[in-house]
Write a protein that holds these residues in place. Structure first.
Motif, mmCIF file in Angstrom:
data_model
loop_
_atom_site.group_PDB
_atom_site.id
_atom_site.type_symbol
_atom_site.label_atom_id
_atom_site.label_comp_id
_atom_site.label_asym_id
_atom_site.label_seq_id
_atom_site.Cartn_x
_atom_site.Cartn_y
_atom_site.Cartn_z
ATOM 1 N N ALA A 169 0.934 -1.276 0.037
ATOM 2 C CA ALA A 169 0.176 0.094 -0.036
ATOM 3 C C ALA A 169 0.833 1.265 -0.138
ATOM 4 N N ALA A 170 2.071 1.057 0.359
ATOM 5 C CA ALA A 170 2.938 2.338 0.545
ATOM 6 C C ALA A 170 3.929 2.301 -0.554
ATOM 7 N N VAL A 171 4.536 1.121 -1.229
ATOM 8 C CA VAL A 171 5.390 0.964 -2.149
ATOM 9 C C VAL A 171 4.903 0.119 -3.442
ATOM 10 N N GLY A 172 5.599 0.480 -4.571
ATOM 11 C CA GLY A 172 5.020 -0.464 -5.769
ATOM 12 C C GLY A 172 6.212 -0.307 -6.864
ATOM 13 N N VAL A 173 5.731 -0.768 -8.014
ATOM 14 C CA VAL A 173 6.551 -1.000 -9.014
ATOM 15 C C VAL A 173 5.916 -0.296 -10.421
ATOM 16 N N ILE A 174 6.455 0.374 -10.992
ATOM 17 C CA ILE A 174 6.373 0.893 -12.540
ATOM 18 C C ILE A 174 6.808 -0.056 -13.428
ATOM 19 N N HIS A 175 6.105 -1.047 -14.274
ATOM 20 C CA HIS A 175 6.423 -1.874 -15.118
ATOM 21 C C HIS A 175 6.599 -1.046 -16.324
ATOM 22 N N ASP A 176 7.824 -1.122 -16.784
ATOM 23 C CA ASP A 176 8.224 0.055 -18.151
ATOM 24 C C ASP A 176 8.560 -0.914 -19.209
ATOM 25 N N LEU A 177 7.722 -1.281 -20.160
ATOM 26 C CA LEU A 177 8.250 -1.993 -21.483
ATOM 27 C C LEU A 177 9.128 -1.756 -22.232
ATOM 28 N N GLY A 178 9.352 -0.391 -22.597
ATOM 29 C CA GLY A 178 10.545 0.058 -23.332
ATOM 30 C C GLY A 178 11.793 -0.338 -22.656
ATOM 31 N N ASN A 179 11.910 -0.077 -21.471
ATOM 32 C CA ASN A 179 13.320 -0.242 -20.748
ATOM 33 C C ASN A 179 13.684 -1.675 -20.557
ATOM 34 N N LEU A 180 12.674 -2.457 -20.753
ATOM 35 C CA LEU A 180 12.903 -3.887 -20.497
ATOM 36 C C LEU A 180 13.468 -4.411 -21.879
ATOM 37 N N VAL A 181 13.425 -3.529 -22.995
ATOM 38 C CA VAL A 181 14.175 -4.205 -24.120
ATOM 39 C C VAL A 181 15.503 -3.941 -23.898
ATOM 40 N N ILE A 182 15.882 -2.883 -23.238
ATOM 41 C CA ILE A 182 17.685 -2.591 -23.036
ATOM 42 C C ILE A 182 18.174 -3.480 -22.077
ATOM 43 N N GLU A 183 17.374 -3.743 -20.927
ATOM 44 C CA GLU A 183 17.877 -4.631 -19.985
ATOM 45 C C GLU A 183 16.816 -5.013 -18.971
ATOM 46 N N GLY A 184 17.121 -6.339 -18.605
ATOM 47 C CA GLY A 184 16.079 -6.656 -17.601
ATOM 48 C C GLY A 184 14.717 -7.521 -18.260
ATOM 49 N N LEU A 199 2.538 -4.542 -8.292
ATOM 50 C CA LEU A 199 2.464 -3.881 -9.616
ATOM 51 C C LEU A 199 1.541 -2.554 -9.424
ATOM 52 N N ALA A 200 2.093 -1.327 -9.636
ATOM 53 C CA ALA A 200 1.264 -0.415 -9.304
ATOM 54 C C ALA A 200 1.043 0.681 -10.322
ATOM 55 N N HIS A 201 1.978 0.677 -11.380
ATOM 56 C CA HIS A 201 1.951 1.535 -12.449
ATOM 57 C C HIS A 201 2.511 0.920 -13.645
ATOM 58 N N VAL A 202 2.050 1.707 -14.807
ATOM 59 C CA VAL A 202 2.846 1.052 -16.080
ATOM 60 C C VAL A 202 3.095 2.302 -17.163
ATOM 61 N N HIS A 203 4.491 2.053 -17.476
ATOM 62 C CA HIS A 203 5.040 3.158 -18.598
ATOM 63 C C HIS A 203 5.004 2.572 -19.690
ATOM 64 N N VAL A 204 4.550 2.954 -20.942
ATOM 65 C CA VAL A 204 4.736 2.465 -22.317
ATOM 66 C C VAL A 204 5.650 3.210 -23.225
ATOM 67 N N LYS A 205 6.460 2.684 -23.932
ATOM 68 C CA LYS A 205 7.358 3.157 -25.040
ATOM 69 C C LYS A 205 8.101 2.127 -25.596
ATOM 70 N N ASN A 206 8.663 2.356 -26.895
ATOM 71 C CA ASN A 206 9.074 1.130 -27.603
ATOM 72 C C ASN A 206 10.766 1.308 -28.070
ATOM 73 N N CYS A 207 11.269 0.380 -28.114
ATOM 74 C CA CYS A 207 12.714 0.606 -28.374
ATOM 75 C C CYS A 207 13.100 -0.644 -29.128
ATOM 76 N N SER A 208 14.054 -0.472 -30.066
ATOM 77 C CA SER A 208 15.018 -1.426 -30.871
ATOM 78 C C SER A 208 16.352 -1.717 -30.799
ATOM 79 N N TRP A 209 17.024 -2.618 -30.812
ATOM 80 C CA TRP A 209 18.496 -2.368 -31.080
ATOM 81 C C TRP A 209 19.022 -2.431 -32.605
ATOM 82 N N TYR A 210 20.030 -1.614 -32.920
ATOM 83 C CA TYR A 210 20.506 -1.710 -34.205
ATOM 84 C C TYR A 210 21.994 -1.838 -34.188
ATOM 85 N N PRO A 211 22.461 -2.575 -35.447
ATOM 86 C CA PRO A 211 23.906 -2.764 -35.291
ATOM 87 C C PRO A 211 24.517 -1.358 -35.794
ATOM 88 N N VAL A 212 25.573 -0.713 -35.021
ATOM 89 C CA VAL A 212 26.144 0.672 -35.495
ATOM 90 C C VAL A 212 27.581 0.225 -36.175
#
Length: 278
Positions: A169-184, A199-212
């Motif tokens: 009730a006092a602490v929780g987690v933001i599950h972040d879809l885009g960050n999880l592409v990078i690590e975790g 599970l208290a909150h959700v962030h959405v963004k998208n991400c990809s890996w590219y050869p450079v």
């Protein structure tokens, strides 16, 4: 589920412009970015962001923030704070202001990977979050840990280890879809299910890996880039379905850092895409 926008992703707009445009587009909420940021010649996501409230004046800005948000007909999905769990004065300011605003939840940062042995960083953060949980309960709000690359909680399982035993009730987690592409990255369903009441909150963004770059020895170097919601590596519509299947019915907050489209077009397009996924 309800959709809001984190103003880290709206650097070109003032708070007044942001609430007007987001309300006109049909968004239901806004998540305000709060930090004493660096200046920049041009507005940017992380410096010179025109839609950021300074932490140093936050308590005094509370009436204006509330008035702007309410008059636009928006709710506050949360406060996007940048104070570390070890910065007690700043955390206290964020918690108190979140309570005054009626925003309900606020992000509190975890230590980044800085070369200090991980067990030492983790144990220190565990002790810090015991205090954070106590203060959040005192203010009647929830302090959130974000799953974020290059921190001690890049994955759902790491965040669960950090908060396990503290009051959800006092602490929780933001599950972040885009960050999880990078690590975790873990199976999304498994990660959401293991968090359970945290599970208290959700962030959405998208991400990809590219050869450079390819080295002389043939080794390929890769880098991540923020992509538009439909075109990154993760299936955002599939993710929304999984959220619904595990019983999540809270805020889904947009954090789109792609730059292929102008800001107003980007946010309008993202809302249409998210709604189509429900």
């Amino acid at each position: 589920m309800r959709f809001s926008v984190f103003t880290a992703a709206t650097p070109d707009w003032t708070p007044e412009e942001a609430v007007t445009r987001l309300a006109d587009q049909g968004w239901e909420g806004v998540e305000w970015r709060v930090v004493d940021q660096q200046d920049a010649p041009e507005p940017g996501f992380w410096a010179g962001n025109r839609c950021t409230w300074p932490l140093s004046s936050l308590r005094g800005d509370v009436p204006r923030i509330r008035k702007l948000t309410e008059e636009a007909g928006l709710a506050m999905s949360g406060i996007g704070g940048y104070a570390s769990c070890h910065e007690r004065d700043d955390v206290e300011t964020l918690l108190a202001a979140t309570a005054e605003l009626g925003a309900g939840r606020v992000r509190v940062r975890t230590p980044g990977l800085d070369g200090t042995p991980y067990p030492e960083l983790f144990d220190g953060a565990r002790r810090a979050f015991a205090w954070v949980a106590e203060r959040a309960a005192h203010h009647g709000v929830k302090a959130l840990v974000e799953l974020h690359h290059q921190t001690i909680v890049s994955s759902a399982s790491a965040a669960l280890r950090l908060l396990d035993g503290l009051d959800p009730a006092a602490v929780g987690v933001i599950h972040d879809l885009g960050n999880l592409v990078i690590e975790g990255g873990e199976d999304n369903r498994a990660g959401l299910e293991m968090l359970g009441p945290y599970l208290a909150h959700v962030h959405v963004k998208n991400c990809s890996w590219y050869p450079v770059e390819t080295g002389d020895d043939g080794t390929v170097r890769w880098e991540h880039r923020w992509d538009e919601l439909p075109t990154g590596q993760v299936d955002v519509h599939g993710y929304l379905r999984t959220l619904r299947e595990v019983g999540y019915d809270g805020w889904v907050t947009l954090e789109d850092f792609s730059t292929a489209r102008p800001l107003a077009e980007r946010t309008a397009r993202d809302l249409a895409y998210l709604r189509a996924g429900l």
